[in-house]
Design an enzyme around this catalytic site. Sequence first.
Site, PDB file in Angstrom:
ATOM      1  N   GLU A  29       9.259   7.574 -17.342  1.00 41.80           N
ATOM      2  CA  GLU A  29       7.903   8.017 -17.666  1.00 41.80           C
ATOM      3  C   GLU A  29       7.467   7.536 -19.048  1.00 41.80           C
ATOM      4  OE1 GLU A  29       8.054  12.259 -16.829  1.00 41.80           O
ATOM      5  OE2 GLU A  29       8.936  11.812 -14.882  1.00 41.80           O
ATOM      6  N   LYS A  32      15.915  21.392 -12.008  1.00 41.95           N
ATOM      7  CA  LYS A  32      15.278  20.095 -12.249  1.00 41.95           C
ATOM      8  C   LYS A  32      16.150  19.052 -12.932  1.00 41.95           C
ATOM      9  CE  LYS A  32      11.006  19.533 -12.202  1.00 41.95           C
ATOM     10  NZ  LYS A  32      10.282  18.556 -11.417  1.00 41.95           N
ATOM     11  N   HIS A  79       0.835  -1.222   0.000  1.00 37.09           N
ATOM     12  CA  HIS A  79       0.000   0.000   0.000  1.00 37.09           C
ATOM     13  C   HIS A  79       0.861   1.261   0.000  1.00 37.09           C
ATOM     14  CE1 HIS A  79      -3.375  -2.682   1.215  1.00 37.09           C
ATOM     15  NE2 HIS A  79      -2.408  -3.271   1.924  1.00 37.09           N
ATOM     16  N   SER A  96      14.582  21.042 -17.118  1.00 38.62           N
ATOM     17  CA  SER A  96      13.350  21.787 -17.382  1.00 38.62           C
ATOM     18  C   SER A  96      13.699  23.053 -18.156  1.00 38.62           C
ATOM     19  CB  SER A  96      12.687  22.144 -16.055  1.00 38.62           C
ATOM     20  OG  SER A  96      11.931  23.328 -16.176  1.00 38.62           O
TER      21      SER A  96
END
Length: 461
Positions: free
Chosen positions: A294, A287, A160, A281
């Site tokens: 992804e 970043k 979980h 970024s």
Amino acid sequence: MKNNNKKVWSKRFNLGTSKSFERIGSSIKVDKRLYKEDLFASLIHTKMLMKKKIIPTKDGKKIINGLNKIKSQIEKGKFIFKEKYEDIHLNIEKKLFDLIGPSAGYMHTARSRNDQVVTDFKLWIKNSSKEIVNDLTEVMKTLIKKSENNIGTCMPGFTHLKNAQPISFAHYLLAYYEMLKRDKKRFLNNLELLDESPLGAAALSGTSYKIDRQYTAKKLGFKKPTDNSIDSVSDRDFAIDFLYASAVCAMHLSRLAEDFIILNSDAYKLISFKDNMLTGSSIMPQKKNPDPAELIRGRTGINYGKLNSLLTIMKGLPISYFKDLQDDKSLVFDGYDTLKDTLIMSNELIKSLKPSKERMLKMANEGYTTATDFADYLVKEKKISFRQSYMISSKLVNYAEKNKKTLDKLSLVELKKFYKDLDKNVMKIFKVKNSMNSKSSYGGTAEKNIKKMIRKYKREI
Ligand code: ARG
């Protein structure tokens, strides 16, 4: 050759094909990818026709020469694929007429594009499945390597997404080894199922020529010819199985990618990647984003979509061949290309991964992850039931939570408030590494188990 610029069926038709339909109905842009398989199958077919004296040897020889020329033209980029001739099969046949003249007319004896296309497609899926299996093996090897360096790396295991029990980072990685191992079997299983040659089924009913399907099957590398001509030309199970195996494999890698994204997030900071697998970024200078993970996750949608599309194309299709089936190839090619890139990215991503060992160890000790170990200790040492010890351990966790302490920071005096008859031996229970190494049941996370498993994996891969 004169008049070779017409469609093969032009004599029967009063009107030329609509231009828009010609463009939409043509599959050459997609199925030219089958050129090798198509040429190979035509070669074997022609040899069989010659051997069985169905076509004259001199014409057969010309056909074989012509096919070889076409192959080198395609490979040199000199072959012009024409939309007008619909697909790879007719593009090649037309070119053969250009090259050798009327002898080319003997090639399509005792076959149809219906058995031709399935034969080509099966051959393509065979080769491509082997490619995928090799790529999978590479990722599995990388997982073993990463694991070998992290057998003693202790991290929190989650259920979980809440800290559950301490585990080895190697054990975690090897969970994915197991998934990929099953994926490999799924692809290999399909290779076994599809190992029957459809060539000779012709349009749907077989043929009256005395062909030798055993010969063509063997020469094409299939175990045997298919047993039913109608099924031969309508069956696309092998493409569905390929897409299914691809979808499941993509799903596994997507879960791995999702894990990586979470573990790499600033909230967790448990793993990092080398800069070559990250992007910056355009606005935020600080970043470093894990884009490959992804993409691996996102593109699983493409693999699912291809499977779903083909299942849907098949579901209402009366037996046997319909043009609906033509789109099977773009689905499989796209599915293959997507999964191939996913496997390449996964392999590089795992290679570039670095665990933050100290942070992992610290986090493994957060969230009272040894509460079960304490309960188990009471069962084993004090001979009480698990439900009873579970209750005692729950109370201990409540106490630790209230006093803002991790379990390993509780003193023996404090512990004794929950179970009187305890001595200092109990203290080792709360060390997360001890917890990890106590899980020595077969398949458990103890270091000595993992070492054994890695030895086994290295033998089998
Ligand atoms: N391009 C076709 C396909 O991929 C080949 C088979 C054509 N057969 C036919 N009866 N039109 O399905």
